[in-house]
Design a protein around this motif. Sequence first.
Motif, PDB file in Angstrom:
ATOM      1  N   PRO A 124      11.613 -54.063 -28.846  1.00  0.00           N
ATOM      2  CA  PRO A 124      12.383 -53.692 -27.658  1.00  0.00           C
ATOM      3  C   PRO A 124      11.628 -52.670 -26.813  1.00  0.00           C
ATOM      4  O   PRO A 124      11.038 -51.733 -27.335  1.00  0.00           O
ATOM      5  CB  PRO A 124      13.659 -53.084 -28.245  1.00  0.00           C
ATOM      6  CG  PRO A 124      13.771 -53.681 -29.613  1.00  0.00           C
ATOM      7  CD  PRO A 124      12.353 -53.856 -30.084  1.00  0.00           C
ATOM      8  N   ASP A 177      14.638 -54.489 -20.285  1.00  0.00           N
ATOM      9  CA  ASP A 177      13.897 -55.606 -20.873  1.00  0.00           C
ATOM     10  C   ASP A 177      14.314 -56.943 -20.261  1.00  0.00           C
ATOM     11  O   ASP A 177      13.470 -57.796 -19.999  1.00  0.00           O
ATOM     12  CB  ASP A 177      14.089 -55.657 -22.393  1.00  0.00           C
ATOM     13  CG  ASP A 177      13.083 -54.803 -23.142  1.00  0.00           C
ATOM     14  OD1 ASP A 177      12.112 -54.331 -22.530  1.00  0.00           O
ATOM     15  OD2 ASP A 177      13.267 -54.617 -24.365  1.00  0.00           O
ATOM     16  N   SER A 198       8.519 -59.606 -27.151  1.00  0.00           N
ATOM     17  CA  SER A 198       9.458 -58.708 -26.496  1.00  0.00           C
ATOM     18  C   SER A 198      10.720 -58.542 -27.320  1.00  0.00           C
ATOM     19  O   SER A 198      11.293 -57.461 -27.374  1.00  0.00           O
ATOM     20  CB  SER A 198       9.810 -59.226 -25.107  1.00  0.00           C
ATOM     21  OG  SER A 198       8.674 -59.195 -24.288  1.00  0.00           O
ATOM     22  N   GLN A 233      11.543 -59.090 -18.459  1.00  0.00           N
ATOM     23  CA  GLN A 233      11.185 -60.418 -18.956  1.00  0.00           C
ATOM     24  C   GLN A 233      11.344 -61.471 -17.870  1.00  0.00           C
ATOM     25  O   GLN A 233      10.486 -62.337 -17.699  1.00  0.00           O
ATOM     26  CB  GLN A 233      12.030 -60.783 -20.179  1.00  0.00           C
ATOM     27  CG  GLN A 233      11.603 -60.044 -21.420  1.00  0.00           C
ATOM     28  CD  GLN A 233      12.491 -60.345 -22.610  1.00  0.00           C
ATOM     29  OE1 GLN A 233      13.436 -61.123 -22.518  1.00  0.00           O
ATOM     30  NE2 GLN A 233      12.189 -59.738 -23.738  1.00  0.00           N
TER      31      GLN A 233
END
Length: 159
Positions: A52, A23, A48, A27
């Motif tokens: 998760p 993640d 986000s 991101q």
Amino acid sequence: MKTVHPLLIYRDWFAELNLHLADDIAQTLLQAIIQCKASHKLQIKKESSQYPGLAAMALLNILDRQLTERGKPLNQQFAMTLLEVTRTTLKTDGRQTPALLEECKEQYVRNIALGNQDETSYFEQLVTQVSLEIDQKQAWTKLEASGFNFGAIQTYING
């Protein structure tokens, strides 16, 4: 000899990452490649963190779509962006070791037993930080070993 598509190497590596690292990378990458208003970026980050894996799934979808594209220069640019963002996201000072992690865990348990709340909280945060940095270092080492690097990207594109 046909070389493996660098984005396929990256996708395979990325799919095995721990969810938090995936993640974080996703991101950062999504913010680097998506051209949109600042309010939309905040919405992506908010969603986000609530769900998760959402950013990681978005990046996997982008990778799958990119793998079907025929434009080698676009693939090269995308692969280079992946390499740079991943390197930046996973960069650590390299001083975090499993031995340090064990020492922090021991201090954490010791302070719980002694009832030292401030020290317990400090070592709990330190265990989390050291664990994350060890995970980052291991993930980067694994990516380097997979063959996803500048040379592989150049060879595939020019080959």
